[in-house]
Scaffold this motif. Structure first.
Motif, PDB file in Angstrom:
ATOM      1  N   PHE A 190       0.660  -1.272   0.197  1.00 35.97           N
ATOM      2  CA  PHE A 190       0.081   0.173   0.045  1.00 35.97           C
ATOM      3  C   PHE A 190       0.682   1.325   0.088  1.00 35.97           C
ATOM      4  N   PRO A 191       1.749   1.512   0.842  1.00 39.59           N
ATOM      5  CA  PRO A 191       2.776   2.549   1.010  1.00 39.59           C
ATOM      6  C   PRO A 191       3.353   2.799  -0.576  1.00 39.59           C
ATOM      7  N   LEU A 228     -17.371   6.460   4.975  1.00 39.84           N
ATOM      8  CA  LEU A 228     -17.114   4.907   4.932  1.00 39.84           C
ATOM      9  C   LEU A 228     -17.024   4.469   6.332  1.00 39.84           C
ATOM     10  N   THR A 266     -17.366   2.971   9.820  1.00 43.87           N
ATOM     11  CA  THR A 266     -16.685   1.629  10.671  1.00 43.87           C
ATOM     12  C   THR A 266     -16.361   1.904  12.142  1.00 43.87           C
ATOM     13  N   ARG A 297     -14.154   0.824  13.860  1.00 39.78           N
ATOM     14  CA  ARG A 297     -12.935   0.396  14.342  1.00 39.78           C
ATOM     15  C   ARG A 297     -12.201   1.539  14.628  1.00 39.78           C
ATOM     16  N   GLU A 319      -9.217   1.862  16.538  1.00 38.70           N
ATOM     17  CA  GLU A 319      -7.745   2.043  16.678  1.00 38.70           C
ATOM     18  C   GLU A 319      -7.062   2.739  15.205  1.00 38.70           C
ATOM     19  N   GLU A 345      -3.799   3.888   8.126  1.00 36.86           N
ATOM     20  CA  GLU A 345      -5.038   3.175   7.867  1.00 36.86           C
ATOM     21  C   GLU A 345      -6.134   3.653   7.130  1.00 36.86           C
ATOM     22  N   GLU A 347      -5.465   3.923   3.692  1.00 37.48           N
ATOM     23  CA  GLU A 347      -5.573   2.457   2.956  1.00 37.48           C
ATOM     24  C   GLU A 347      -6.996   2.415   2.583  1.00 37.48           C
ATOM     25  N   ARG A 348      -7.835   2.646   3.601  1.00 35.97           N
ATOM     26  CA  ARG A 348      -9.269   2.312   3.329  1.00 35.97           C
ATOM     27  C   ARG A 348      -9.777   3.349   2.187  1.00 35.97           C
ATOM     28  N   TYR A 361      -9.219   1.925  -1.191  1.00 36.42           N
ATOM     29  CA  TYR A 361     -10.048   0.585  -1.636  1.00 36.42           C
ATOM     30  C   TYR A 361     -11.540   1.197  -1.629  1.00 36.42           C
ATOM     31  N   LEU A 362     -12.146   2.037  -0.895  1.00 36.50           N
ATOM     32  CA  LEU A 362     -13.329   2.176  -0.793  1.00 36.50           C
ATOM     33  C   LEU A 362     -14.078   3.527  -1.198  1.00 36.50           C
TER      34      LEU A 362
END
Lengths: 432, 432
Positions: B359-360, B396, B398, B400, B402, B407, B410-411, B414-415
């Motif tokens: 990803f980076p 988007l 979530t 989540r 943490e 991160e 990265e999401r 993808y989204l």
């Protein structure tokens, strides 16, 4: 049909461009057609509305595209919160670092309710009408998810996951409690009165399930008459591990077969089948096992690319799965295009004896291919349950004039998202 | 910096989560940071705003994510109308059936204006801040496109395509008229007063350009001091064809080198390089040629998957291209994730000596990697031109907790899509 039946029946007509699959190679595309639903069932697609349906109300989607509702044969609701991250990991690490910790959180029912709500709302607004869903090992949280899904009107089967070995202390069951909880959960589902939602027996996968657990689940599946879903031949390291764990099995799928969990006595979905050998494929064909082809997940976790056109040509039953969160998105538009991506790279880079998936084939997989798991579902042919999605593709702007309905459908799978889903019907019921 | 300069300078501060690339392996991620722009240039990213910038206005994007503007090193504006269709064809058929007929339509200036308007509007609202663009062979339509792009504030270079062989009668130039029109076009661009838009010499690719045309274009590139873009080693059939057409060339890239079109005397982008051999790669490295890696197009037209991590490790200059309409979408989020997809399948199916793109690294390619073509562009390090995109990733959804800024980024790849791009700055100028 008598006059009385005719008058009492509930029906309606949708007017617009219509696309559906007759078989993997035959995409039916109408630029201007009437789609008739009576008592939740399609009466077929007509260029001119037959007189016998002239009394039915017509909803005019004249500039929109109507396709069958899309079928997601494999999705993990319990992994929805970490979709789109952790993509640099491979299967076994990914399970330990992402899947297990996140799924375990759902044993907190307050957390589960809020988390599942995000999953359910997103599934509702997208193009999916039916799905085979994994929850987590927690039966109460699973029932909560099933309540939510029931309310949406989507048709789903949902599994409480079973796992009694090779899992972390914080997220594992004993064999006995796994079977007891599953029985209690199946009984609760039986008493629930669900009309849209069913239970599906869900051993996580062979590495996480002892033979005793598998045998018990096979018996529960028969006793309660519920289908089965699990994972199969996804990743090379996983397959080696299964060989070590179950040396007496002839092949990975045989570990399910021996427990009565491989389609011989009821409907069964096996996700992935990237590396299935000939014996395994032959048994799946014999037993009528559904393969949930999950292209994005198989790419993300670096499992590979299943030879999906070969499976179609062999006459196997195949549908598509988003496999969130191995896949990043529940969008079945994305699953279709990614299935084409994977098949093209497989052909070019690895094996030119298995040809690429065409657009009509990808469309078939996401509709009639996967739909067959739910019955006569996934097409607009006469007698199919009426699942339809209305797509407003005009915002995907183009000057191109010669486009027909088939071409519009191809653009949709490459370019559309939830924004473009403006209407949805499941078994004749209008959701929005 | 004197006090006077300090008072007169134009600057501002953005506050939010910030992610940018330092190098391919190093993603800098700040959950809560201040990003300072003075006179169109980044002064860096700070966890606490330094006193010297305390007088600058702060725009607070406290819950949003700020990343560098994304760089599209290869996109065909003249193919935008048929994006997302024709995906069952391979390169040469695809050119004849889709690319040439559609590009030819742009010689009708009314059509071109309306068609390019769709491309420009969609590019504007997405995450791209800079792009290297192909128009068509029509110089007037190309100037029209450049006018539109100039008005957006996006930084682009745009090429009138040259082609004098192996093209249909209705879409071809003589060598003489190709060179004359290109000269006239370059002169018109010189007189235009464009601040955001530049010309780039654009021989379509060797199969469509005689040696005489290539030589003439090489001279024009030097005379006008403009960069060059073309296609290279994309598809195996194409490479065989080039060998037949240009038997004296040592390798495909040598056909450009011999005409002074391969980076020796100015900036140069070569798209694809899926199948480049060692000699070609060595010359690209020597000449500083930029590779526009176009993963989706390379999949769609079944060309293959470039060994992009190898190129990075060799120290080659690499960026990403959407390659619409070989690619279906101008979304550089999609280009990033598809680059990862392609590298993973290449690794698994073909060649485990070339590791997957992380990803980076994908993020680097779409920002600093491609940005280098435009100068100090694609990062928030001190001294870089200030291109920034503000992303609202909250939709988007979530649970989540943490998640950090890395991160979240990265999401996003993808989204996210255009909906999530809520702010855009180019060289310090706020577009929206």
């Amino acid at each position: 049909m008598t006059e009385e039946n005719h008058e009492n029946r509930e029906g309606f007509v949708l007017h617009g461009a219509v696309v559906y699959s007759k078989d993997p190679r035959t995409l039916m595309a109408y630029d201007d057609a009437y789609l008739v639903c009576v008592d939740g069932v399609s009466m077929g697609v007509f260029s001119k509305l037959p007189d016998e349906y002239a009394d039915l109300p017509v909803e005019d989607f004249y500039d929109k595209l109507i396709i069958p509702g899309l079928i997601d044969l494999h999705v993990h609701a319990g992994q929805y919160q970490y979709r789109g991250i952790g993509m640099d990991a491979e299967l076994i690490d990914w399970l330990n670092d992402y899947a297990f910790p996140e799924e375990a959180r759902h044993s907190d029912l307050d957390y589960a309710e809020r988390a599942y709500d995000l999953f359910v709302e997103d599934l509702y607004v997208g193009p999916t009408t039916r799905a085979a869903v994994y929850a987590t090992i927690d039966p109460d949280a699973t029932l909560g998810l099933m309540d939510m899904l029931e309310d949406t009107g989507l048709k789903t089967c949902v599994g409480k996951i079973n796992m009694d070995r090779n899992a972390p202390d914080y997220y594992i069951e004993t064999t006995e409690e796994s079977l007891e909880m599953t029985r209690a959960w199946l009984e609760a589902v039986g008493e629930s009165g669900y009309r849209n939602t069913g239970a599906i027996i869900t051993p996580r996968f062979t590495p996480c399930c002892t033979r005793e657990l598998m045998n018990g689940l096979g018996e529960l599946s028969k006793e309660f008459g519920v289908p089965v879903q699990s994972h199969l031949s996804e990743n090379l390291r996983e397959i080696e591990w299964v060989k070590e764990l179950e040396p007496e099995a002839s092949f990975y799928g045989d570990t399910y077969e021996r427990a009565g969990l491989f389609g011989a006595s009821g409907r069964c979905i096996m996700a992935h089948c990237v590396w299935s050998g000939e014996e395994e494929l032959a048994l799946m064909k014999k037993n009528g096992v559904f393969i949930a082809h999950c292209p994005e997940s198989n790419i993300n976790i670096r499992s590979g690319a299943a030879p999906v056109t070969r499976y179609l040509e062999m006459g196997l039953r195949v549908g598509l799965g988003s496999d969130v969160a191995g896949g990043s998105t529940t969008s079945m538009f994305a699953a279709m295009r990614t299935a084409i991506f994977a098949s093209k790279l497989r052909w070019r880079l690895m094996d030119q004896s298995v040809r690429q998936l065409t657009f009509p084939e990808a469309f078939y997989l996401a509709t009639k291919g996967g739909g067959a798991f739910f019955g006569n579902v996934g097409s607009f042919e006469k007698g199919f349950e009426f699942d339809a999605v209305v797509i407003e593709d005009e915002p995907l702007r183009t000057m191109r004039k010669e486009k027909g309905a088939g071409e519009r459908a191809e653009r949709v799978i490459y370019l559309a998202d939830d924004r473009h889903v403006v209407g949805k019907y499941v078994a004749g019921r209008k959701l929005f």
